[in-house]
Design a protein around this motif. Structure first.
Motif, PDB file in Angstrom:
ATOM      1  N   ASN A 785     -42.362 -12.569 -17.458  1.00  0.00           N
ATOM      2  CA  ASN A 785     -43.453 -11.623 -17.309  1.00  0.00           C
ATOM      3  C   ASN A 785     -44.753 -12.350 -17.590  1.00  0.00           C
ATOM      4  O   ASN A 785     -44.801 -13.293 -18.386  1.00  0.00           O
ATOM      5  CB  ASN A 785     -43.276 -10.391 -18.203  1.00  0.00           C
ATOM      6  CG  ASN A 785     -43.370 -10.725 -19.674  1.00  0.00           C
ATOM      7  OD1 ASN A 785     -44.458 -10.825 -20.236  1.00  0.00           O
ATOM      8  ND2 ASN A 785     -42.206 -10.898 -20.305  1.00  0.00           N
ATOM      9  N   SER A 786     -45.778 -11.917 -16.896  1.00  0.00           N
ATOM     10  CA  SER A 786     -47.067 -12.606 -16.978  1.00  0.00           C
ATOM     11  C   SER A 786     -48.191 -11.586 -16.883  1.00  0.00           C
ATOM     12  O   SER A 786     -48.037 -10.521 -16.260  1.00  0.00           O
ATOM     13  CB  SER A 786     -47.192 -13.631 -15.846  1.00  0.00           C
ATOM     14  OG  SER A 786     -48.413 -14.316 -15.917  1.00  0.00           O
ATOM     15  N   SER A 787     -49.300 -11.887 -17.517  1.00  0.00           N
ATOM     16  CA  SER A 787     -50.460 -11.002 -17.440  1.00  0.00           C
ATOM     17  C   SER A 787     -51.711 -11.771 -17.837  1.00  0.00           C
ATOM     18  O   SER A 787     -51.645 -12.840 -18.455  1.00  0.00           O
ATOM     19  CB  SER A 787     -50.278  -9.786 -18.348  1.00  0.00           C
ATOM     20  OG  SER A 787     -50.317 -10.178 -19.701  1.00  0.00           O
ATOM     21  N   VAL A 788     -52.845 -11.198 -17.491  1.00  0.00           N
ATOM     22  CA  VAL A 788     -54.139 -11.630 -18.010  1.00  0.00           C
ATOM     23  C   VAL A 788     -54.536 -10.561 -19.034  1.00  0.00           C
ATOM     24  O   VAL A 788     -54.652  -9.383 -18.711  1.00  0.00           O
ATOM     25  CB  VAL A 788     -55.192 -11.741 -16.903  1.00  0.00           C
ATOM     26  CG1 VAL A 788     -56.556 -12.064 -17.494  1.00  0.00           C
ATOM     27  CG2 VAL A 788     -54.780 -12.812 -15.893  1.00  0.00           C
ATOM     28  N   LEU A 905     -49.281  -9.393 -13.900  1.00  0.00           N
ATOM     29  CA  LEU A 905     -49.197 -10.286 -12.742  1.00  0.00           C
ATOM     30  C   LEU A 905     -47.756 -10.345 -12.246  1.00  0.00           C
ATOM     31  O   LEU A 905     -46.808 -10.243 -13.033  1.00  0.00           O
ATOM     32  CB  LEU A 905     -49.679 -11.700 -13.121  1.00  0.00           C
ATOM     33  CG  LEU A 905     -51.068 -11.795 -13.773  1.00  0.00           C
ATOM     34  CD1 LEU A 905     -51.389 -13.245 -14.100  1.00  0.00           C
ATOM     35  CD2 LEU A 905     -52.135 -11.202 -12.869  1.00  0.00           C
ATOM     36  N   ASP A 906     -47.591 -10.513 -10.956  1.00  0.00           N
ATOM     37  CA  ASP A 906     -46.258 -10.606 -10.355  1.00  0.00           C
ATOM     38  C   ASP A 906     -45.720 -12.018 -10.489  1.00  0.00           C
ATOM     39  O   ASP A 906     -46.427 -13.008 -10.249  1.00  0.00           O
ATOM     40  CB  ASP A 906     -46.311 -10.237  -8.870  1.00  0.00           C
ATOM     41  CG  ASP A 906     -46.584  -8.750  -8.666  1.00  0.00           C
ATOM     42  OD1 ASP A 906     -46.197  -7.961  -9.546  1.00  0.00           O
ATOM     43  OD2 ASP A 906     -47.198  -8.407  -7.640  1.00  0.00           O
ATOM     44  N   ARG A 939     -58.040 -15.574 -19.797  1.00  0.00           N
ATOM     45  CA  ARG A 939     -56.817 -16.209 -20.286  1.00  0.00           C
ATOM     46  C   ARG A 939     -55.635 -15.335 -19.954  1.00  0.00           C
ATOM     47  O   ARG A 939     -55.691 -14.105 -20.088  1.00  0.00           O
ATOM     48  CB  ARG A 939     -56.872 -16.422 -21.801  1.00  0.00           C
ATOM     49  CG  ARG A 939     -55.720 -17.298 -22.321  1.00  0.00           C
ATOM     50  CD  ARG A 939     -55.592 -17.214 -23.830  1.00  0.00           C
ATOM     51  NE  ARG A 939     -54.880 -16.002 -24.248  1.00  0.00           N
ATOM     52  CZ  ARG A 939     -54.586 -15.710 -25.515  1.00  0.00           C
ATOM     53  NH1 ARG A 939     -54.997 -16.531 -26.467  1.00  0.00           N
ATOM     54  NH2 ARG A 939     -53.918 -14.598 -25.807  1.00  0.00           N
ATOM     55  N   GLY A 940     -54.554 -15.964 -19.516  1.00  0.00           N
ATOM     56  CA  GLY A 940     -53.312 -15.255 -19.253  1.00  0.00           C
ATOM     57  C   GLY A 940     -52.157 -15.953 -19.925  1.00  0.00           C
ATOM     58  O   GLY A 940     -52.311 -16.989 -20.570  1.00  0.00           O
ATOM     59  N   PHE A 941     -50.984 -15.374 -19.778  1.00  0.00           N
ATOM     60  CA  PHE A 941     -49.796 -16.000 -20.346  1.00  0.00           C
ATOM     61  C   PHE A 941     -48.612 -15.713 -19.449  1.00  0.00           C
ATOM     62  O   PHE A 941     -48.603 -14.759 -18.658  1.00  0.00           O
ATOM     63  CB  PHE A 941     -49.510 -15.485 -21.759  1.00  0.00           C
ATOM     64  CG  PHE A 941     -49.158 -14.027 -21.819  1.00  0.00           C
ATOM     65  CD1 PHE A 941     -47.870 -13.572 -21.564  1.00  0.00           C
ATOM     66  CD2 PHE A 941     -50.130 -13.087 -22.129  1.00  0.00           C
ATOM     67  CE1 PHE A 941     -47.551 -12.227 -21.610  1.00  0.00           C
ATOM     68  CE2 PHE A 941     -49.829 -11.731 -22.181  1.00  0.00           C
ATOM     69  CZ  PHE A 941     -48.534 -11.304 -21.920  1.00  0.00           C
TER      70      PHE A 941
END
Length: 962
Positions: A785-788, A905-906, A939-941
């Motif tokens: 899983n990812s996001s800003v 984010l996808d 910043r995202g992860f």
């Protein structure tokens, strides 16, 4: 401000000289557990030496202050004043005075400050008029304590009161009037002098009728500086510590005998070094000022001066901080000064001795959970003395030196009813009081020698260490030389006098390279914490030299010559030399070899090389000198378990056993590239067992806990991942049930690592690509899983001594919170004694607070204002520099991250099997991102989480240029 010039009270102290302390009534050698006298033989010592109860000794308490109204701190066992002086070096009690505006009205004289914020009447009673030239005026503002734990002096449930202070000159010197009842009149107040002149105290009247004043205060007047300094204990810590060291009839209310501290005959001096407004932390130069005050006191009169300081912070480069070097030099040059320090509460991991407890020449004290207090106050069923788990352990430094009871019931101010406290803060004053007993005993046994300073700190310390009671099951890193034994220590001092060892023993400097801290760092102990042992070509080398006080002439230093016999306490430790000699102050080298054949089994190995003096005359007389230890070279070797593909990167330790109250230490070499380190405890008793564990990293800092098993569980575990997981030798300290029924607990310890690594391959405006590889031994199925989640900037700035750093931090309209990370270098960290990181709102109210206890610390700040509105908070850094050099400064790096609503984010794939040694590619789609403030970047992860266990294997941050 230089308080060190104000020693006008020394003539008063000289009046109470040793010659007046002869024979008085036998002290109360109570046998209750509240401050246990039996554990260290104090009851037996006082039975044998009833006049050696600390009389003739001054104990200086460097702490949060002493409450001057606390029961047990009013009189010594001789009936004389207990607290003979108070000083505040923190700045927390400072009240600035100015020439007032004096107005004569129809109703009398009105005194006002220049801004007309406060005023008072009723000064005519004291013969003051509009023409009195000596008037100085100011006020004590309660609001400065709004962020303190104690912030209400008059009981009105607010922190807004202002108490007028008027100082003026009389025939006998300056006095002060304090409007302690807040009625703006001074004719109902009593003139107060500096405490050491007349022992004057005062209390603040309470708004609630019948309520006791929470604290009893005193003050010191410095009219030449237009300053009055109030003294009080706004934490209760200092009062509690003082009662342990020297309380007499603690909690007695009608003159009845109750129980005493360790040295009820000793006098006390309170040196306040902490400031309540910044969380009871020390301030720039406050510790140094307290030690300087004690050192000058030790020079100016005959009484021995014992300092107790139960303050400190975690160490980074042990023994190398500014204040530790300063204390070492001070002890070396002041033979009438004795220093005890609390070793710290960062245990049970190794290498956790605090700052300044790593001071080599100080007596650093660890905390014992003794049987009697354990049973009476904790309901424990333990059968023998144990170390408290929180007590800091040694490693790079040979600390603690000794252990003593770390839980006591002692004096406290009226505003708290918490009489029981635990910590090395409690064990240190226990030893400080015991040192006072020994010195008091020496006054009876060898008064001329004591007055000639033939029993300085290093002699007393040697006697305490060599006479200590051994603690089976613990190493020297846990408990130093062992449990304090006061009768044996006194017997050892008497033996030293007969042999002359007290006059011949010198100070030493011990240095060896500490690779755990860096190849350029010298420490007094060898601490080998690596996966590979040193071989025959890389012996451990100690440089040993004599350390002389400044008073020793160059000729005397040059003439110094001594030969030493060396012996090892463990078979794996082999010194190359059997004898060495020292000439002058030049160092000699001692080379040591570790026998690999005896160091095969993983675990902890601790041994010493002990040096005693070679003396042909003594050898002919066949007198034993094994207790006359000149110096010791402490060596620690950690042999860790290692992980291998052959064992599926798992270490399985079955049939482990601990008795109730015991600990087991296990060490694991966590390699570079490790993504998770799991520790699992499994019951072999077929029922849940009361077992827990702490996990410490290579530097000794706790990074995780394995909790006790729940009611229906047979296993419990902890997983260390992400930023907390760095390569190195990790320590797992398993703790068996301390307070329960004595029994043997059987368990399996399972340690497992995974090796999942991810790297960013490239970044496009709308796409990120990562490569992930599993280098472990098992298939892992998990999800990405990812996001800003926000935006970040870094900036740096400087903090200067004697100045509070202040910087606005802005909340933007979509911010939910801010995470602020502050980082300093290890060298700059070693300049401090305390660092307060405080965030306040526009009214000055605290919204976030942390102390800097490592080179990096983070503050999490929730937005205290209405969402959707830009607003500002203020970062304040109060950096407590040790040495009070106004030119000193540190540079810090700040990382400022603003949390916003998460933008998911996808990820493609969203889930996958990570097959060992088969790299995979993950793509993350990035939509158009909202604008961020100037100077920031989004910043995202991306995270990979195991599906079945929920284990987070890795988290990687990424940044966008826009």
């Amino acid at each position: 401000m230089n308080h060190q010039k104000n020693f006008r009270w020394l003539t008063f102290l000289l009046f109470f000289s040793f010659s007046t302390q002869i024979v008085f009534s036998k002290p109360n050698a109570d046998n209750w557990s509240f401050i246990s006298k039996q554990t260290c033989g104090i009851d037996a010592f006082l039975d044998a030496h009833p006049n050696a109860d600390g009389r003739g000794v001054i104990i200086v308490i460097l702490d949060t202050g002493i409450d001057l109204g606390a029961p047990g701190l009013q009189k010594t066992s001789l009936g004389t004043r207990k607290v003979i002086d108070v000083q505040d070096f923190s700045g927390g009690g400072d009240v600035r005075l100015r020439k007032p505006i004096v107005v004569k009205t129809d109703s009398g004289i009105v005194v006002q400050d220049s801004s007309k914020m406060v005023s008072a009447v009723g000064v005519e009673k004291f013969g003051l008029s509009v023409d009195t030239d000596s008037l100085l005026f100011g006020y004590f503002d309660e609001q400065q304590f709004q962020n303190s734990d104690f912030n209400d002096f008059d009981g009105d449930n607010r922190s807004r009161s202002r108490f007028v202070i008027l100082a003026f000159k009389t025939d006998s010197g300056y006095v002060a009037l304090i409007d302690a009842n807040g009625n703006h009149r001074l004719d109902d107040e009593t003139p107060i002098r500096s405490y050491k002149r007349n022992f004057d105290t005062f209390t603040f009247s309470q708004k609630i009728s019948g309520k006791r004043p929470p604290i009893t205060c005193a003050l010191n007047l410095f009219p030449e500086k237009q300053l009055v300094v109030l003294h009080f204990d706004d934490s209760s810590h200092g009062t509690h510590v003082a009662g342990i060291a020297a309380g007499h009839n603690i909690f007695s209310t009608n003159g009845e005998d109750t129980y005493d501290g360790v040295a009820p005959g000793a006098e006390l001096v309170s040196c306040k070094i902490s400031k309540g407004a910044i969380g009871d932390l020390t301030t720039t130069g406050s510790i140094k000022a307290g030690f300087d005050y004690a050192a000058k006191l030790s020079e100016s009169q005959a009484k021995p001066v014992v300092v107790n300081m139960s303050f400190g912070v975690p160490s980074v480069i042990e023994g190398n901080s500014d204040i530790e070097k300063y204390i070492d030099k001070l002890i070396l040059n002041h033979p009438n000064l004795f220093v005890c320090l609390s070793n710290g509460n960062e245990g049970p991991g190794l290498s956790t001795t605090g700052l300044p407890a790593a001071s080599f020449r100080a007596i650093s004290v660890g905390a014992l959970l003794n049987v009697d207090i354990a049973q009476s106050s904790f309901g424990s069923l333990q059968q023998k003395n144990r170390m408290w788990n929180f007590s800091s352990r040694g490693g790079e430094v040979p600390k603690p030196d000794i252990v003593a009871p770390g839980s006591t019931h002692s004096s406290v101010p009226n505003y708290t009813s918490r009489t029981l406290s635990s910590g090395t803060s409690m064990s240190s004053p226990y030893v400080a009081g015991s040192v006072a007993l020994l010195l008091s005993g020496l006054y009876e046994y060898d008064q001329p020698g004591l007055l000639r300073h033939e029993y300085p700190q290093h002699v007393v310390k040697a006697a305490i260490r060599t006479s200590a009671t051994a603690m089976p099951g613990y190493t020297e890193l846990d408990c130093g030389a062992g449990l304090l034994n006061v009768p044996s220590a006194f017997a050892r001092l008497c033996a030293y006098q007969k042999s002359g060892f007290n006059k011949s023993l010198v100070n030493y400097k011990l240095e060896t390279t500490c690779f755990n801290l860096g190849t350029d760092v010298e420490c007094p102990a060898s601490y080998w914490r690596a996966a590979v042992l040193p071989d025959e070509n890389t012996p451990r080398i100690f440089n040993v030299s004599a350390a002389f006080p400044d008073s020793i002439s160059l000729e005397a230093r040059s003439d110094f010559f001594r030969i030493y016999d060396l012996r090892a306490t463990e078979p794996w430790l082999k010194p190359f030399q059997k004898t060495i000699f020292l000439k002058g102050d030049k160092p000699s080298s001692v080379s040591l070899l570790y026998d690999k054949k005896r160091l095969q089994k993983p675990g902890l190995y601790v041994g010493k090389v002990v040096a005693t003096r070679t003396n042909k005359r003594l050898a002919k007389s066949k007198r034993k000198v094994k207790d006359e230890v000149e110096f010791e070279l402490l060596n620690t070797v950690i042999v860790p378990y290692t992980f291998s593909l052959k064992d599926n990167y798992q270490v399985l330790l079955k049939k482990q056993r601990l008795n109730s109250g015991e600990i087991g230490r296990y060490f694991f070499a966590v390699p570079n590239g490790c993504s998770s380190f799991r520790v699992r405890l499994i019951s072999e008793n077929q029922e849940p067992i009361n077992l827990s564990a702490s996990i410490s990293n290579h530097e000794g800092f706790v990074v995780g806990y394995v909790p006790p098993m729940a009611e229906n569980e047979l296993a419990t575990e902890e997983n260390i991942t992400g930023d907390e997981l760095e390569p190195g030798i990790y320590e797992v300290t398993v703790d068996a049930d301390r307070f329960g029924r004595p029994k043997t607990i059987s368990y399996t310890l399972q340690a497992t690592i995974d090796l999942v690594d991810m790297k960013e391959e490239f970044q496009l405006p709308n796409k990120l690509q990562f490569k992930i590889v599993n280098s472990g031994s098992r298939n892992i199925y998990g999800t990405f899983n990812s996001s800003v989640d926000g935006y970040e900037r870094t900036w740096s700035d400087s903090v200067f001594a004697r100045q509070v750093y202040r910087k606005p931090i802005k909340f933007y309209e979509n911010d939910r919170a801010i995470n602020l990370e502050i980082r300093v270098t290890p060298e700059d960290y070693n300049k401090n004694t305390d660092v307060a990181l405080i965030v306040v709102d526009s009214s000055g109210r605290k919204v976030a607070f942390k102390t800097l206890e490592h080179t990096t610390e983070s503050l999490f700040i929730f937005n205290p204002y209405k969402k959707g509105v830009e607003s500002t908070v203020f970062l304040e850094i109060d950096y407590g520099f040790a040495l009070d050099d106004k030119e000193d400064f540190v540079v810090f790096l700040a990382k400022e991250f603003h949390h916003i609503p998460v933008n998911l984010l996808d990820c493609v794939p969203g889930a996958t099997h990570l097959i060992p040694s088969q790299p995979q590619t993950i793509e993350v789609s990035v939509p158009e991102l909202p604008a961020v403030p100037e100077g920031f970047r989004p910043r995202g992860f991306i995270r990979f989480e195991e599906a079945t266990s929920g284990i987070l294997h890795l988290q990687r941050y990424f940044y966008f240029d826009k």
